[in-house]
Design a protein around this motif. Structure first.
Motif, PDB file in Angstrom:
ATOM      1  N   HIS A   1      63.397  55.998  53.462  1.00 56.32           N
ATOM      2  CA  HIS A   1      63.987  54.673  53.632  1.00 56.32           C
ATOM      3  C   HIS A   1      63.385  53.616  52.704  1.00 56.32           C
ATOM      4  O   HIS A   1      64.125  52.893  52.033  1.00 56.32           O
ATOM      5  N   VAL A   2      62.065  53.533  52.667  1.00 57.40           N
ATOM      6  CA  VAL A   2      61.427  52.427  51.945  1.00 57.40           C
ATOM      7  C   VAL A   2      61.584  52.571  50.438  1.00 57.40           C
ATOM      8  O   VAL A   2      62.014  51.643  49.750  1.00 57.40           O
ATOM      9  N   VAL A   3      61.230  53.751  49.903  1.00 54.85           N
ATOM     10  CA  VAL A   3      61.309  53.947  48.450  1.00 54.85           C
ATOM     11  C   VAL A   3      62.735  53.828  47.931  1.00 54.85           C
ATOM     12  O   VAL A   3      62.976  53.116  46.940  1.00 54.85           O
ATOM     13  N   PRO A   4      63.744  54.493  48.544  1.00 54.65           N
ATOM     14  CA  PRO A   4      65.114  54.328  48.021  1.00 54.65           C
ATOM     15  C   PRO A   4      65.607  52.894  48.035  1.00 54.65           C
ATOM     16  O   PRO A   4      66.399  52.501  47.169  1.00 54.65           O
ATOM     17  N   ASN A   5      65.161  52.096  48.992  1.00 50.74           N
ATOM     18  CA  ASN A   5      65.603  50.710  49.076  1.00 50.74           C
ATOM     19  C   ASN A   5      64.743  49.758  48.254  1.00 50.74           C
ATOM     20  O   ASN A   5      65.007  48.554  48.237  1.00 50.74           O
ATOM     21  N   SER A   6      63.723  50.277  47.581  1.00 51.40           N
ATOM     22  CA  SER A   6      62.836  49.437  46.771  1.00 51.40           C
ATOM     23  C   SER A   6      62.863  49.798  45.297  1.00 51.40           C
ATOM     24  O   SER A   6      62.179  49.158  44.500  1.00 51.40           O
ATOM     25  N   ILE A   7      63.640  50.802  44.924  1.00 49.79           N
ATOM     26  CA  ILE A   7      63.571  51.349  43.573  1.00 49.79           C
ATOM     27  C   ILE A   7      64.401  50.565  42.564  1.00 49.79           C
ATOM     28  O   ILE A   7      64.206  50.709  41.349  1.00 49.79           O
ATOM     29  N   ALA A   8      65.324  49.721  43.027  1.00 47.44           N
ATOM     30  CA  ALA A   8      66.244  49.039  42.110  1.00 47.44           C
ATOM     31  C   ALA A   8      65.525  48.202  41.053  1.00 47.44           C
ATOM     32  O   ALA A   8      65.813  48.338  39.861  1.00 47.44           O
ATOM     33  N   PRO A   9      64.591  47.309  41.414  1.00 43.89           N
ATOM     34  CA  PRO A   9      63.918  46.527  40.354  1.00 43.89           C
ATOM     35  C   PRO A   9      63.098  47.380  39.402  1.00 43.89           C
ATOM     36  O   PRO A   9      62.938  47.023  38.234  1.00 43.89           O
ATOM     37  N   VAL A  10      62.612  48.525  39.869  1.00 41.19           N
ATOM     38  CA  VAL A  10      61.854  49.420  39.000  1.00 41.19           C
ATOM     39  C   VAL A  10      62.759  50.025  37.929  1.00 41.19           C
ATOM     40  O   VAL A  10      62.361  50.175  36.768  1.00 41.19           O
ATOM     41  N   ILE A  11      63.979  50.368  38.302  1.00 43.72           N
ATOM     42  CA  ILE A  11      64.928  50.937  37.345  1.00 43.72           C
ATOM     43  C   ILE A  11      65.221  49.943  36.228  1.00 43.72           C
ATOM     44  O   ILE A  11      65.308  50.303  35.048  1.00 43.72           O
ATOM     45  N   VAL A  12      65.353  48.679  36.585  1.00 45.80           N
ATOM     46  CA  VAL A  12      65.630  47.647  35.588  1.00 45.80           C
ATOM     47  C   VAL A  12      64.470  47.542  34.600  1.00 45.80           C
ATOM     48  O   VAL A  12      64.658  47.547  33.378  1.00 45.80           O
ATOM     49  N   ILE A  13      63.250  47.447  35.115  1.00 48.72           N
ATOM     50  CA  ILE A  13      62.076  47.312  34.254  1.00 48.72           C
ATOM     51  C   ILE A  13      61.870  48.564  33.404  1.00 48.72           C
ATOM     52  O   ILE A  13      61.501  48.482  32.225  1.00 48.72           O
ATOM     53  N   ALA A  14      62.125  49.735  33.978  1.00 51.98           N
ATOM     54  CA  ALA A  14      61.950  50.976  33.225  1.00 51.98           C
ATOM     55  C   ALA A  14      62.932  51.065  32.062  1.00 51.98           C
ATOM     56  O   ALA A  14      62.579  51.530  30.970  1.00 51.98           O
ATOM     57  N   THR A  15      64.156  50.602  32.274  1.00 50.18           N
ATOM     58  CA  THR A  15      65.149  50.627  31.199  1.00 50.18           C
ATOM     59  C   THR A  15      64.727  49.746  30.039  1.00 50.18           C
ATOM     60  O   THR A  15      64.849  50.122  28.864  1.00 50.18           O
TER      61      THR A  15
END
Length: 317
Positions: free
Chosen positions: A225-239
Motif C-alpha cells: 500500500h505505502v510504496v505503490p502510493n508514494s512512488i509517483a514523485p520518484v518516477i518524475v525525478i528519476a526520469t
C-alpha cells in the motif's frame, strides 16, 4: 443454555458480515483510486504533443544504442586515416571526420550505447537504493530515520561529479558499470528524501489504519500500500535524473577521468574535439548536439510525467 448458543453464533456472523464488507469496500476503493490516478495520468500525457515527441526520441535513442549497425555500416575505429583529419562531409561520411580521421557519424552512433548505458544503470541503482532506504526510514521512523537522514546529509553535501572525480581517479578501470556505480554512491540521497517525504504522508492514510486494524503486518502494508502510493514523485525525478547522469558521464569523460579512451562515448568525442574547436568546430558540434537532444528528450518526458501525476497541474490544463 440451548437458546443462548445460537444467539451467540448469530451475533458473530452478523459482526463478521458487518466487518467484511467494510474492509472489502476500502480495498476496492483504494484499488480504484490507484487505477484512476495512473489512468488520469495516461490520459493527460497522451493529449500532449511533447509526450509523443520526447517518447519517440527516447525510443529512437534506445534503438540506436541496442542496434547501432541498423543505422551505419561504417566501422567507427578502423580505416581512420590522418589524411582525413577534421575533414568535411563527403559521400558515405555525412558528418565528416574526427581529428584522428575516423567517421564522425559512425562514432556518434556507436558511442550512444556507452552514454545511454551509464544513464540507465545509474538511474536504476539510484532509484532502487533511494526507494528502499527512503521507504524504510519514512515508515518505521525513530532511530532508523535519524541515522538514515544523517548519512544522507553527509552524501548530499558532496556534489556527484566532485565525488566521482575523487573515486574514479584511484580506480584502475573505468567502464560504464564502474561510472554508474560511483555516481549512484553520491546521488541516492535526493531520491531517498523524496521517497521518505511521500511515505510520511502515505503512512497516515485511512487505508493504512484499516490494514493495521485487520492485522496486516507492517512490512506487508509498506510493500502493498505505502510504496505503490508514494512512488509517483520518484518516477518524475528519476526520469529527469537520467538525462543528468548522461551529462555527468560526458563531463567526466571530457575531464579525462570518465570512460576509458578505448570506449566510444559522446563525452570522449567531445573531449578529443576540444583541441580542434577553432579550426574544425563541427567535430565538437555533432557529439554535443547528440548529447543535447538526448538530455532534452528526457527532460521533456520528465516534465510531462510530473504534470500528469500532479492533480493541481492537471486541473489547470
Amino acid at each position: 443454555m440451548p437458546s443462548s448458543t445460537p444467539n451467540n453464533r448469530q451475533a458473530h456472523v452478523v459482526a463478521a458480515l458487518d466487518e467484511t464488507p467494510v474492509a472489502a469496500i476500502d480495498q476496492v476503493n483504494e484499488t480504484q483510486k490507484a487505477r484512476s490516478t495512473w489512468t488520469d495520468a495516461w490520459e493527460s500525457m497522451r493529449r500532449r504533443p511533447s509526450f509523443w515527441i520526447s517518447s519517440s526520441l527516447i525510443l529512437l535513442i534506445v534503438l540506436v544504442a541496442l542496434m547501432p549497425t541498423l543505422f551505419t555500416q561504417a566501422p567507427p575505429n578502423s580505416n581512420c586515416l590522418l589524411a582525413d583529419s577534421n575533414g568535411g562531409s563527403e559521400a558515405g561520411h555525412p558528418l565528416g571526420f574526427t581529428r584522428q580521421g575516423c567517421d564522425t557519424y559512425a562514432r556518434i552512433i556507436f558511442g550512444t550505447r556507452a552514454s545511454v548505458t551509464v544513464g540507465l544503470l545509474a538511474t536504476f541503482l539510484v532509484t532502487l537504493v533511494g526507494v528502499v532506504i527512503g521507504a524504510l526510514a519514512g515508515y518505521y521512523g525513530g532511530v532508523l530515520d535519524a541515522i538514515v537522514s544523517r548519512i544522507g546529509d553527509i552524501f548530499f553535501a558532496v556534489p556527484t561529479v566532485l565525488g566521482a572525480i575523487v573515486l574514479l581517479s584511484v580506480l584502475p578501470e573505468r567502464t560504464p558499470v564502474t561510472i554508474a556505480l560511483v555516481m549512484s554512491i553520491f546521488a541516492w540521497p535526493q531520491i531517498a528524501r523524496i521517497m521518505r517525504g511521500a511515505v510520511l504522508t502515505a503512512r497516515n492514510s485511512d487505508y493504512v489504519t484499516a490494514s493495521i486494524a485487520l492485522g496486516v503486518s507492517k512490512f506487508k502494508i509498506l510493500l502493498r500500500h505505502v510504496v505503490p502510493n508514494s512512488i509517483a514523485p520518484v518516477i518524475v525525478i528519476a526520469t529527469v535524473s537520467l538525462g543528468t547522469f548522461i551529462v555527468a558521464e560526458a563531463t567526466l569523460s571530457f575531464l579525462g577521468i570518465g570512460l576509458g579512451s578505448d570506449i566510444m562515448s559522446w563525452g570522449n568525442d567531445i573531449g578529443n574535439a576540444q583541441t580542434s574547436i577553432r579550426t574544425a568546430p563541427q567535430v565538437l558540434l555533432y557529439p554535443a548536439a547528440a548529447l543535447s537532444v538526448t538530455v532534452l528528450a528526457f527532460l521533456m518526458l520528465g516534465d510531462v510525467v510530473g504534470d500528469a501525476l500532479d492533480p493541481k497541474a492537471r486541473a489547470r490544463r
